[in-house]
Design a protein around this motif. Sequence first.
Motif, PDB file in Angstrom:
ATOM      1  N   PRO A  67       0.820  -1.205   0.000  1.00  0.00           N
ATOM      2  CA  PRO A  67       0.000   0.000   0.000  1.00  0.00           C
ATOM      3  C   PRO A  67       0.856   1.259   0.000  1.00  0.00           C
ATOM      4  CG  PRO A  67      -0.744  -1.560   1.671  1.00  0.00           C
ATOM      5  CD  PRO A  67       0.577  -2.067   1.149  1.00  0.00           C
ATOM      6  N   GLY A  68       0.320   2.333  -0.558  1.00  0.00           N
ATOM      7  CA  GLY A  68       1.094   3.557  -0.700  1.00  0.00           C
ATOM      8  C   GLY A  68       0.995   4.498   0.480  1.00  0.00           C
ATOM      9  N   SER A  69       0.813   3.994   1.697  1.00  0.00           N
ATOM     10  CA  SER A  69       0.687   4.858   2.864  1.00  0.00           C
ATOM     11  C   SER A  69       2.051   5.415   3.261  1.00  0.00           C
ATOM     12  CB  SER A  69       0.078   4.084   4.034  1.00  0.00           C
ATOM     13  OG  SER A  69       0.852   2.949   4.326  1.00  0.00           O
ATOM     14  N   LEU A  70       2.014   6.608   3.870  1.00  0.00           N
ATOM     15  CA  LEU A  70       3.237   7.298   4.263  1.00  0.00           C
ATOM     16  C   LEU A  70       3.240   7.531   5.766  1.00  0.00           C
ATOM     17  CD1 LEU A  70       3.448   9.971   1.414  1.00  0.00           C
ATOM     18  CD2 LEU A  70       4.608   7.752   1.534  1.00  0.00           C
ATOM     19  N   LEU A  71       4.436   7.695   6.311  1.00  0.00           N
ATOM     20  CA  LEU A  71       4.624   7.902   7.738  1.00  0.00           C
ATOM     21  C   LEU A  71       5.436   9.168   7.943  1.00  0.00           C
ATOM     22  CD1 LEU A  71       4.115   6.375  10.488  1.00  0.00           C
ATOM     23  CD2 LEU A  71       6.442   5.473  10.221  1.00  0.00           C
ATOM     24  N   GLU A  72       4.904  10.097   8.731  1.00  0.00           N
ATOM     25  CA  GLU A  72       5.628  11.337   9.010  1.00  0.00           C
ATOM     26  C   GLU A  72       6.555  11.135  10.199  1.00  0.00           C
ATOM     27  OE1 GLU A  72       4.905  16.094   9.995  1.00  0.00           O
ATOM     28  OE2 GLU A  72       3.185  14.738   9.785  1.00  0.00           O
ATOM     29  N   HIS A  73       7.763  11.687  10.086  1.00  0.00           N
ATOM     30  CA  HIS A  73       8.744  11.580  11.164  1.00  0.00           C
ATOM     31  C   HIS A  73       9.059  12.970  11.698  1.00  0.00           C
ATOM     32  CE1 HIS A  73       9.694   7.304  10.559  1.00  0.00           C
ATOM     33  NE2 HIS A  73       9.501   7.554   9.278  1.00  0.00           N
ATOM     34  N   ARG A  74       9.006  13.099  13.009  1.00  0.00           N
ATOM     35  CA  ARG A  74       9.363  14.347  13.678  1.00  0.00           C
ATOM     36  C   ARG A  74      10.553  14.096  14.596  1.00  0.00           C
ATOM     37  NH1 ARG A  74       5.381  18.233  13.309  1.00  0.00           N
ATOM     38  NH2 ARG A  74       3.398  17.525  12.405  1.00  0.00           N
ATOM     39  N   ASN A  75      11.285  15.162  14.880  1.00  0.00           N
ATOM     40  CA  ASN A  75      12.504  15.029  15.680  1.00  0.00           C
ATOM     41  C   ASN A  75      12.237  14.393  17.044  1.00  0.00           C
ATOM     42  OD1 ASN A  75      13.579  16.365  13.515  1.00  0.00           O
ATOM     43  ND2 ASN A  75      14.603  17.957  14.711  1.00  0.00           N
ATOM     44  N   CYS A  76      11.054  14.637  17.599  1.00  0.00           N
ATOM     45  CA  CYS A  76      10.767  14.163  18.947  1.00  0.00           C
ATOM     46  C   CYS A  76      10.114  12.785  18.978  1.00  0.00           C
ATOM     47  CB  CYS A  76       9.868  15.161  19.672  1.00  0.00           C
ATOM     48  SG  CYS A  76       8.259  15.407  18.882  1.00  0.00           S
TER      49      CYS A  76
END
Length: 219
Positions: A67-76
């Motif tokens: 599937p083409g789902s995305l995951l956002e990454h933050r510094n914390c």
Amino acid sequence: MSISIWDNLPREIWEKILDSLDTHGLQQAQNTCASWREIVLAYIMNGRLGNRALKLDRRRHSESDAPGSLLEHRNCTWDSLLVQVDRPILLTGMGVYAPQGASETIISVDARPFVFPLRPLDVETKLNSEFEDSTNKVIGIFAKVPFVIDSNSLWEMALNISTSRSAFSNRTIWSQSGSYHNRVESNGTYFTFCSSEKSFPWRSSSIDGQFPFLFFWKL
């Protein structure tokens, strides 16, 4: 050549010999006798195995039909996954989906026994890494010293992807997100995965998210 002569070879010679062997060759050498088993395991504990380790694929879908789902990454934000095995292994590395969106990123990974009080995470040691295929979607990150995981003990794997200090702080980092099985067999070893159920800044990768692959070696 007798076994005693082999045993007396300097470590540097053994390393050159074992560097030339593929996964199957290393397995055969380890199973030859007790002395060779000790030599091969000492070689692996020196962090020289790399992508010749056994590879566990957790994904429900192959790379071509994922599937083409995305995951956002933050510094914390830290991604977490608990793992349990039914036989002792060496955890030699982890596969992570490559970050996108920022020119410079820092990927920090570690593993630790899930026993309170938890050991502080090591984010200072620089690890070896390489892309796992020609698509450059997954990066294999390999431990300097593999983690010894006993059967039925619970371990946590942790991942943080952040922007470097020199990168623009307002750039969004994202990666592909996988969908996973919670129990997988690989090379005669069963792996069971679950969530740590820790709150923010922790995020579980047990059902979806990061850690599509694990690299390991059977003891």
